[in-house]
Design a protein around this motif. Sequence first.
Motif, PDB file in Angstrom:
ATOM      1  N   LYS A 180       0.834  -1.303   0.130  1.00 54.07           N
ATOM      2  CA  LYS A 180      -0.073  -0.043  -0.143  1.00 54.07           C
ATOM      3  C   LYS A 180       0.941   1.243  -0.009  1.00 54.07           C
ATOM      4  CE  LYS A 180      -3.896   2.002   2.311  1.00 54.07           C
ATOM      5  NZ  LYS A 180      -5.048   1.581   3.523  1.00 54.07           N
ATOM      6  N   LEU A 181       1.792   1.377   1.019  1.00 49.49           N
ATOM      7  CA  LEU A 181       2.838   2.311   0.914  1.00 49.49           C
ATOM      8  C   LEU A 181       3.566   2.592  -0.442  1.00 49.49           C
ATOM      9  CD1 LEU A 181       4.233   2.637   4.402  1.00 49.49           C
ATOM     10  CD2 LEU A 181       3.409   4.693   2.986  1.00 49.49           C
ATOM     11  N   LYS A 183       2.477   1.657  -3.200  1.00 51.76           N
ATOM     12  CA  LYS A 183       1.794   2.402  -4.420  1.00 51.76           C
ATOM     13  C   LYS A 183       1.374   3.680  -4.005  1.00 51.76           C
ATOM     14  CE  LYS A 183      -0.773  -2.138  -5.111  1.00 51.76           C
ATOM     15  NZ  LYS A 183      -1.830  -2.724  -4.722  1.00 51.76           N
ATOM     16  N   ALA A 184       1.307   4.307  -2.656  1.00 57.43           N
ATOM     17  CA  ALA A 184       1.260   5.566  -2.654  1.00 57.43           C
ATOM     18  C   ALA A 184       2.500   6.276  -2.759  1.00 57.43           C
ATOM     19  CB  ALA A 184       1.085   5.718  -0.895  1.00 57.43           C
ATOM     20  N   ARG A 186       4.553   5.567  -5.486  1.00 54.88           N
ATOM     21  CA  ARG A 186       4.361   5.616  -6.695  1.00 54.88           C
ATOM     22  C   ARG A 186       3.284   6.692  -7.423  1.00 54.88           C
ATOM     23  NH1 ARG A 186       2.705   0.049  -8.044  1.00 54.88           N
ATOM     24  NH2 ARG A 186       2.302   0.819 -10.098  1.00 54.88           N
ATOM     25  N   ALA A 187       2.259   6.707  -6.723  1.00 55.60           N
ATOM     26  CA  ALA A 187       1.043   7.943  -6.979  1.00 55.60           C
ATOM     27  C   ALA A 187       1.588   9.131  -6.789  1.00 55.60           C
ATOM     28  CB  ALA A 187      -0.292   7.310  -5.973  1.00 55.60           C
ATOM     29  N   ALA A 189       4.679  10.248  -6.582  1.00 53.80           N
ATOM     30  CA  ALA A 189       5.535  10.603  -7.817  1.00 53.80           C
ATOM     31  C   ALA A 189       4.900  10.992  -9.058  1.00 53.80           C
ATOM     32  CB  ALA A 189       6.596   9.497  -8.085  1.00 53.80           C
ATOM     33  N   ALA A 195      -2.709  12.656  -5.242  1.00 53.87           N
ATOM     34  CA  ALA A 195      -2.450  11.555  -4.223  1.00 53.87           C
ATOM     35  C   ALA A 195      -2.830  12.208  -2.949  1.00 53.87           C
ATOM     36  CB  ALA A 195      -0.747  11.269  -4.007  1.00 53.87           C
ATOM     37  N   ARG A 196      -2.452  13.328  -2.563  1.00 52.95           N
ATOM     38  CA  ARG A 196      -2.873  13.994  -1.266  1.00 52.95           C
ATOM     39  C   ARG A 196      -4.557  13.958  -1.045  1.00 52.95           C
ATOM     40  NH1 ARG A 196      -0.191  17.608   1.600  1.00 52.95           N
ATOM     41  NH2 ARG A 196       1.234  18.061  -0.067  1.00 52.95           N
ATOM     42  N   MET A 198      -6.367  11.823  -2.472  1.00 51.95           N
ATOM     43  CA  MET A 198      -6.846  10.454  -2.036  1.00 51.95           C
ATOM     44  C   MET A 198      -6.678  10.028  -0.566  1.00 51.95           C
ATOM     45  SD  MET A 198      -7.657   9.283  -5.075  1.00 51.95           S
ATOM     46  CE  MET A 198      -7.880  10.817  -5.706  1.00 51.95           C
ATOM     47  N   GLY A 199      -5.946  11.232   0.116  1.00 54.48           N
ATOM     48  CA  GLY A 199      -6.010  10.674   1.378  1.00 54.48           C
ATOM     49  C   GLY A 199      -4.328  10.188   1.877  1.00 54.48           C
ATOM     50  N   VAL A 200      -3.382  10.339   0.839  1.00 58.10           N
ATOM     51  CA  VAL A 200      -2.117  10.001   1.188  1.00 58.10           C
ATOM     52  C   VAL A 200      -1.548  11.152   1.934  1.00 58.10           C
ATOM     53  CG1 VAL A 200       0.003   9.593   0.014  1.00 58.10           C
ATOM     54  CG2 VAL A 200      -1.965   8.682  -0.881  1.00 58.10           C
ATOM     55  N   GLU A 201      -0.721  10.725   3.035  1.00 58.95           N
ATOM     56  CA  GLU A 201      -0.036  12.017   3.763  1.00 58.95           C
ATOM     57  C   GLU A 201       1.207  11.871   3.111  1.00 58.95           C
ATOM     58  OE1 GLU A 201      -1.149   9.333   6.644  1.00 58.95           O
ATOM     59  OE2 GLU A 201      -2.102  10.845   7.909  1.00 58.95           O
TER      60      GLU A 201
ATOM     61  N   SER B  85      -6.393  14.237   4.392  1.00 56.26           N
ATOM     62  CA  SER B  85      -6.523  12.699   4.622  1.00 56.26           C
ATOM     63  C   SER B  85      -7.705  12.598   5.618  1.00 56.26           C
ATOM     64  CB  SER B  85      -5.167  12.206   5.115  1.00 56.26           C
ATOM     65  OG  SER B  85      -4.856  12.747   6.238  1.00 56.26           O
ATOM     66  N   PHE B 102      -3.515   8.212 -12.013  1.00 59.80           N
ATOM     67  CA  PHE B 102      -2.003   8.338 -12.091  1.00 59.80           C
ATOM     68  C   PHE B 102      -1.732   7.269 -13.266  1.00 59.80           C
ATOM     69  CE2 PHE B 102      -3.796   8.129  -7.451  1.00 59.80           C
ATOM     70  CZ  PHE B 102      -3.073   9.548  -7.183  1.00 59.80           C
ATOM     71  N   MET B 105       0.013   3.826 -13.704  1.00 59.27           N
ATOM     72  CA  MET B 105      -0.692   2.906 -12.630  1.00 59.27           C
ATOM     73  C   MET B 105      -1.406   2.343 -13.428  1.00 59.27           C
ATOM     74  SD  MET B 105      -0.238   4.625  -8.952  1.00 59.27           S
ATOM     75  CE  MET B 105      -0.503   3.315  -7.942  1.00 59.27           C
ATOM     76  N   TYR B 116      -7.769   4.482  -0.357  1.00 61.68           N
ATOM     77  CA  TYR B 116      -6.365   4.445   0.367  1.00 61.68           C
ATOM     78  C   TYR B 116      -6.694   4.602   1.704  1.00 61.68           C
ATOM     79  CZ  TYR B 116      -1.643   5.799   1.812  1.00 61.68           C
ATOM     80  OH  TYR B 116      -0.404   5.754   2.579  1.00 61.68           O
ATOM     81  N   THR B 117      -7.860   5.463   2.181  1.00 60.25           N
ATOM     82  CA  THR B 117      -8.118   5.487   3.563  1.00 60.25           C
ATOM     83  C   THR B 117      -8.662   4.550   4.333  1.00 60.25           C
ATOM     84  OG1 THR B 117      -9.803   6.770   3.193  1.00 60.25           O
ATOM     85  CG2 THR B 117      -8.056   8.097   3.527  1.00 60.25           C
TER      86      THR B 117
END
Lengths: 309, 251
Positions: A180-181, A183-184, A186-187, A189, A195-196, A198-201, B85, B102, B105, B116-117
């Motif tokens: 999961k991390l 993929k986060a 890559r997303a 990058a 990505a943010r 999508m909830g990615v920190e 988030s 993306f 991907m 993701y969350t």
Amino acid sequence: MTAVDLFLQQLINGLSLGAMYSLLALGFTLVYGIMELINFSHFNVFMVGCMIAMLTLQAMGLSGQTVILSGAPLVLTLLAGFAVSMVLCGFIGVGIERFLLRPLRNVKGPAAMITTIGVSYVLFNLVLLTLGSDSKNFPNPLPPVVFPIGGAVLRLREVLIWITAAVLMLALNYFTRYTKLGKAMRATAQDAEAARMMGVEVDRVIMISFFIGSALAGASGMIFGLYYNLAKVDMGFAAGLRAFTAAVLGGIGNVPGAMLGGVLIGLIEALSAQALGSAWSDVVIFSLLVLVLVFRPAGLLGRLAPNKS
Amino acid sequence: MPLEGLGAGLAADPLLEFRGVNTYYGDMHALKDVNYSIGRGEIVSLLGGNACGKSTTMKTIMGVVRPTTGTVMFDGVAIEKLPTSERVRRGIVPVLEARRLFPRMTIYENLEMGAYTRKRGPEFDDDLDRVYTLFPRVKERRSQLAGTLSGGEQQMVAIGRALMAHPRLICMDEPSMGLSPLYVEQVFDIIQEINRQGTTIFMVEQNANMALSIAHRAYVLQTGQVVLSGTAEELRENPMIREAYLGEMQV
């Protein structure tokens, strides 16, 4: 040795150098891929990694090439050397990111890049002050086992370096593709803002990419020590510059590109040293880099992406 | 001088509310004392020209920019200080302008990023099924790289990606942008379908005709101010809207 044997021997040497450059190049490419930052502190994180590995091996009773181990003690000692230098380097990388680069996150321009150059000097001078400038004898506990291939020799050292690099790169590949991390990462990058959303920190992802990149520099530092049997405070520049070249050659920001670029640079270095003398290997490496950049500006595996706004 | 709002401007039981929101970019006053109220189960559309504050509204909802003053309420709780988030975790999910998949991907990985969350489990599988049912095409192409899809197909994935977050409120930024008329029709049908299944929708849209055809209510923004609000029906009849947004000349 016949010409074929010489070629074979340099192929073996080049692959070992290449393994070292690939691991080091990955650190440049991971950070660049996510932050578009060239991290010059990476040069000396690598050097510090080599020093940490040396001190770790010495702490376990090794000194120079006098103590030879075999079997389980050998494997455990080497694993400990790699583990300590990778973990400590990882934390050094995270520290650099957290305390020196994060405050500059929203500053436009070259401030962050210049900071990494400054950090590089600080690391260099810290080692210079504590360990001195002399060339140190890096402990090597490997028994002198050789496997003759025709007239060339494959040493246990090379086999070990290849296996280590392969395991680390497969692990990294697994991490970025399937976790999961990863993929986060890559997303982030590919499109940090999306990505943010999508909830990615994103700060956490940046920290992890620093940890992984710096840990790989630590492994690379240990490989340098095992390959050359030495550690020296100014070792970071030449190796780091070649690894950076490898990252650019493969396409900076591209993970398989860094692996391929590293192996190519290692092979070119070894083969050109054989053919023209080692004084010429830099000339050949950097001339090839110029040629690749003229004809494939994004590097061998890189894509020319539109500038992110 | 803002026009007086028409009736029915407030939802009785709002899911999302802006209360007196002012947002600045440096010296630029991007949102001026803005009030929105989006009721549970509604489709609310936000109309306006370029640089009217529509994007700033979206960014304020998602937490990319923070309001200088004022409050953003979601489900009765002030959220204007929460990180993006945490907002996603609470069910506020965007469909971004120009899709923003993306590109390197796969489609499946893009859908995973939408979730993701969330934890993996039966709920994830249910949502994946729901997306595949809504978009059979997306299922067919799930192992293809997202960057290789056409604009319309990408919009399907972008909406699917939002659904994977199990949203309570979907914020759509220009869902019809750059799509062929056929796809625009399809996308708006899907939006209505998702809304019927119970998800509230807040939609920024240039295509006022299409937007007002599916929205329950709408707000009109001009240079950062809400100048008009009302039911879609009322706004369709409003002369100013007809002239400015529906492409009709006043005689």
